[in-house]
Design an enzyme around this catalytic site. Structure first.
Site, PDB file in Angstrom:
ATOM      1  N   SER A 144     -17.808  27.598  20.969  1.00 31.53           N
ATOM      2  CA  SER A 144     -17.988  26.585  22.018  1.00 31.53           C
ATOM      3  C   SER A 144     -18.980  27.150  23.032  1.00 31.53           C
ATOM      4  CB  SER A 144     -16.649  26.259  22.681  1.00 31.53           C
ATOM      5  OG  SER A 144     -16.095  27.404  23.276  1.00 31.53           O
ATOM      6  N   HIS A 190     -11.615  25.686  18.464  1.00 35.82           N
ATOM      7  CA  HIS A 190     -11.132  26.931  17.858  1.00 35.82           C
ATOM      8  C   HIS A 190     -10.019  26.695  16.848  1.00 35.82           C
ATOM      9  CE1 HIS A 190     -12.756  29.592  21.365  1.00 35.82           C
ATOM     10  NE2 HIS A 190     -13.695  29.031  20.651  1.00 35.82           N
ATOM     11  N   GLU A 240      -7.697  26.773  25.027  1.00 34.04           N
ATOM     12  CA  GLU A 240      -6.912  28.009  25.122  1.00 34.04           C
ATOM     13  C   GLU A 240      -5.756  27.872  26.098  1.00 34.04           C
ATOM     14  OE1 GLU A 240      -9.717  31.123  26.086  1.00 34.04           O
ATOM     15  OE2 GLU A 240     -11.158  30.291  24.678  1.00 34.04           O
ATOM     16  N   GLU A 266      -8.966  32.715  17.609  1.00 36.94           N
ATOM     17  CA  GLU A 266      -8.651  33.826  18.499  1.00 36.94           C
ATOM     18  C   GLU A 266      -7.231  34.326  18.293  1.00 36.94           C
ATOM     19  OE1 GLU A 266      -9.881  32.728  22.464  1.00 36.94           O
ATOM     20  OE2 GLU A 266     -11.983  32.764  21.861  1.00 36.94           O
ATOM     21  N   ASP A 307      -8.009  27.344  29.367  1.00 31.33           N
ATOM     22  CA  ASP A 307      -9.445  27.100  29.240  1.00 31.33           C
ATOM     23  C   ASP A 307      -9.619  25.761  28.540  1.00 31.33           C
ATOM     24  OD1 ASP A 307     -12.147  27.038  28.916  1.00 31.33           O
ATOM     25  OD2 ASP A 307     -12.286  28.727  27.534  1.00 31.33           O
ATOM     26  N   GLU A 349     -10.021  27.523  33.455  1.00 28.40           N
ATOM     27  CA  GLU A 349     -11.428  27.733  33.106  1.00 28.40           C
ATOM     28  C   GLU A 349     -12.043  26.444  32.544  1.00 28.40           C
ATOM     29  OE1 GLU A 349     -11.833  31.036  30.392  1.00 28.40           O
ATOM     30  OE2 GLU A 349     -13.676  30.229  29.557  1.00 28.40           O
ATOM     31  N   ASP A 396     -17.358  28.886  32.848  1.00 28.72           N
ATOM     32  CA  ASP A 396     -17.818  29.635  31.671  1.00 28.72           C
ATOM     33  C   ASP A 396     -19.150  29.028  31.203  1.00 28.72           C
ATOM     34  OD1 ASP A 396     -18.261  30.760  29.190  1.00 28.72           O
ATOM     35  OD2 ASP A 396     -16.471  29.964  28.242  1.00 28.72           O
ATOM     36  N   LYS A 426     -19.308  37.104  29.787  1.00 25.32           N
ATOM     37  CA  LYS A 426     -19.437  37.428  28.366  1.00 25.32           C
ATOM     38  C   LYS A 426     -20.784  38.102  28.162  1.00 25.32           C
ATOM     39  CE  LYS A 426     -16.972  33.309  26.546  1.00 25.32           C
ATOM     40  NZ  LYS A 426     -17.201  31.848  26.360  1.00 25.32           N
ATOM     41  N   HIS A 443     -13.994  38.179  25.584  1.00 26.46           N
ATOM     42  CA  HIS A 443     -14.489  38.309  24.206  1.00 26.46           C
ATOM     43  C   HIS A 443     -15.156  36.987  23.811  1.00 26.46           C
ATOM     44  CE1 HIS A 443     -10.771  36.162  22.371  1.00 26.46           C
ATOM     45  NE2 HIS A 443     -11.084  35.660  23.526  1.00 26.46           N
ATOM     46  N   LYS A 466      -9.680  38.357  28.893  1.00 25.86           N
ATOM     47  CA  LYS A 466      -9.064  37.635  27.797  1.00 25.86           C
ATOM     48  C   LYS A 466      -9.704  38.135  26.509  1.00 25.86           C
ATOM     49  CE  LYS A 466     -11.918  33.415  27.727  1.00 25.86           C
ATOM     50  NZ  LYS A 466     -11.895  31.951  27.596  1.00 25.86           N
TER      51      LYS A 466
HETATM   52  P1  PGA Z   1     -16.406  30.835  22.472  1.00 29.17           P
HETATM   53  O1  PGA Z   1     -15.060  30.517  23.241  1.00 29.17           O
HETATM   54  O2  PGA Z   1     -16.497  32.298  22.255  1.00 29.17           O
HETATM   55  O3  PGA Z   1     -16.245  30.054  21.189  1.00 29.17           O
HETATM   56  O4  PGA Z   1     -17.522  30.298  23.316  1.00 29.17           O
HETATM   57  C1  PGA Z   1     -14.608  31.269  24.303  1.00 29.17           C
HETATM   58  C2  PGA Z   1     -14.529  30.483  25.571  1.00 29.17           C
HETATM   59  O5  PGA Z   1     -14.881  29.282  25.618  1.00 29.17           O
HETATM   60  O6  PGA Z   1     -14.127  31.045  26.573  1.00 29.17           O
HETATM   61 ZN    ZN Z   2     -14.400  29.231  27.934  1.00 24.01          ZN
END
Ligand code: PGA
Ligand code: ZN
Length: 421
Positions: free
Chosen positions: A40, A153, A162, A203, A240, A286, A313, A338, A366, A389
């Site tokens: 995503s 996911h 999440e 995840e 999230d 998030e 994010d 990230k 991650h 996370k």
């Molecule tokens: P992604 O998801 O690694 O697939 O982008 C993680 C997130 O959205 O926080």
């Molecule tokens: Zn996110």
């Protein structure tokens, strides 16, 4: 002094190609690092270079990125001092010469950046977290464990990507990790009993088909209690939404397509969030809205920013340009961080610093596609950001990071700090 840099195409936790970089120093030190990959992803993330050759891995090969490391980056970096991280990162940014690292690939550049940092740390016989964070780095992050997955996911009927269990009342990291790992196991039993699927998403969290998004929270609260913990005191909840993944083409309009709940406007989502925060022990939310919905983010933060951590994010993509705009407009009060969204260690450190200097929190993360590389664990301690996370209590690429944090806590020998805020 860097003697050799080599890149190799390896596979990530989804079985997709990714870049692994090996760095050898003249003193004999050898280190390697592997680059993660999102699903995503935010529109403005640094570019992950893929070959696009449909005859290999459906076009997802990274031979080109590896060749860029071997043929373009390596010749420029050999002979340089590996401890000159900022200079090396800047050199790669200049070599790439695009805004979004699309020429050499952020996957190529980040692989080198992380491997160089590891090599420099190892060459000094220092742990990575101390090399990057200095001798005062001793705060172990609260593990926000993603125990129930939805959205992109998972293949289920849950829109929110999440659902995390946050052991903020634990006395130490190792205890906190135990709290949430036990909750994960209890949740499995609850799902089994109800005849719900216990297969896991990308995840490592469970991905059952549920009647509503709210049911996911109810199940987790039940799991917390049945594990012997008090919701909100021992373990809280973080979400999230990854709302970009259910945003429509009209900014401010969403389609909760996985649950079939249908269309909602930003205001509806904010109202829903206010109700949930009132009702449930939620401490962090998030991407409650999509990456283009800055106005919605500002409203959301006005409504809930005093009560919970509001994290951007996809909105900020670990880029100081967007984080700065977020700070100026009050679009959140924290940024997700990230490494591969921006593409070098130095720029990631800059993003964390910008947050902290402005009273924001930085939430280390991650990606949904990972490897067993543990760079993130050390990096989170180095940044002292207080929380991270890195998935659930299943799938070894997730546990690798938690286990590394256990090692760091142990090595700190009673000097480790652990607290939510
Ligand atoms: P992604 O998801 O690694 O697939 O982008 C993680 C997130 O959205 O926080
Ligand atoms: Zn996110």
């Amino acid at each position: 002094i860097i003697e050799q840099i080599r890149a190799l195409e390896v596979l990530d936790s989804r079985g997709n190609p990714t870049v692994r970089v090996f760095v050898t120093l003249e003193d004999g030190t050898k280190a390697s690092a592997s680059v993660p990959s999102g699903a995503s992803t935010g529109e403005h993330e640094a570019v992950e270079l893929r070959d696009g050759d449909a005859s290999r891995y459906g076009g997802k090969g990274v031979r080109k990125a590896c060749a860029n490391v071997n043929d373009i980056i390596a010749p420029e970096l050999v002979g340089l001092d590996a401890s000159e991280q900022a200079m090396i990162d800047r050199l790669m940014i200049e070599l790439d010469a695009t805004d979004n690292k699309s020429r050499l690939g952020a996957n190529a550049i980040l692989g080198v950046s992380m491997a160089v940092a590891k090599a420099a740390a190892q060459s000094r016989c220092d742990d990575l977290y101390r090399y990057v964070g200095g001798s005062e780095a001793r705060r172990i992050p609260v593990p926000c464990m993603n125990i129930l997955n939805g959205g992109e996911h998972a293949d289920n009927s849950v829109d929110i990507q999440e659902f995390m269990a946050v052991p903020l009342g634990a006395p130490a990291f190792s205890e906190g990790l135990r709290y949430v790992a036990e909750t994960f196991h209890t949740l499995k039993k609850i799902l089994e009993k109800r005849g719900l699927a216990t297969s896991v998403g990308d995840e490592g969290g469970f991905a059952p088909d549920l009647g509503s998004n709210e049911e996911a929270i109810e199940l987790i609260l039940e799991a917390i209690e049945k594990s012997g913990y008090e919701p909100g005191v021992d373990i809280a909840i973080a979400l999230d939404s990854a709302a970009t993944s259910f945003a429509t083409d009209t900014i401010g309009l969403y389609d909760l397509k996985w649950s079939g709940a249908g269309r909602m406007r930003s205001d509806d989502l904010i109202e829903m969030a206010e109700r949930w925060v009132e009702k449930y022990p939620i401490v962090l939310w998030e991407d409650p809205l999509g990456e283009e919905d800055w106005e919605g983010f500002v409203k959301f933060t006005k409504a809930l920013g005093e009560k919970i951590e509001v994290v951007g994010d996809d909105l900020f993509v670990t880029n100081t340009k967007f984080i700065r705009r977020g700070i100026e407009t009050g679009a959140a009060n924290a940024s997700l961080i990230k490494l591969n969204q921006i593409g070098t260690v130095t720029e990631t450190v800059d993003a964390v610093r910008l947050c902290i200097e402005n009273g924001w929190r930085a939430f280390l993360s991650h990606r949904s596609g990972e490897t067993c590389d543990t760079f993130l664990a050390d990096f989170a301690v180095a940044m002292g950001s207080g929380h991270l996370k890195t998935g659930s209590a299943s799938r070894s690429e997730r546990l690798a990071k938690y286990n590394r944090l256990l090692e760091i806590e142990d090595a700190l020998d009673g000097n480790a700090l652990y607290y939510w805020k």
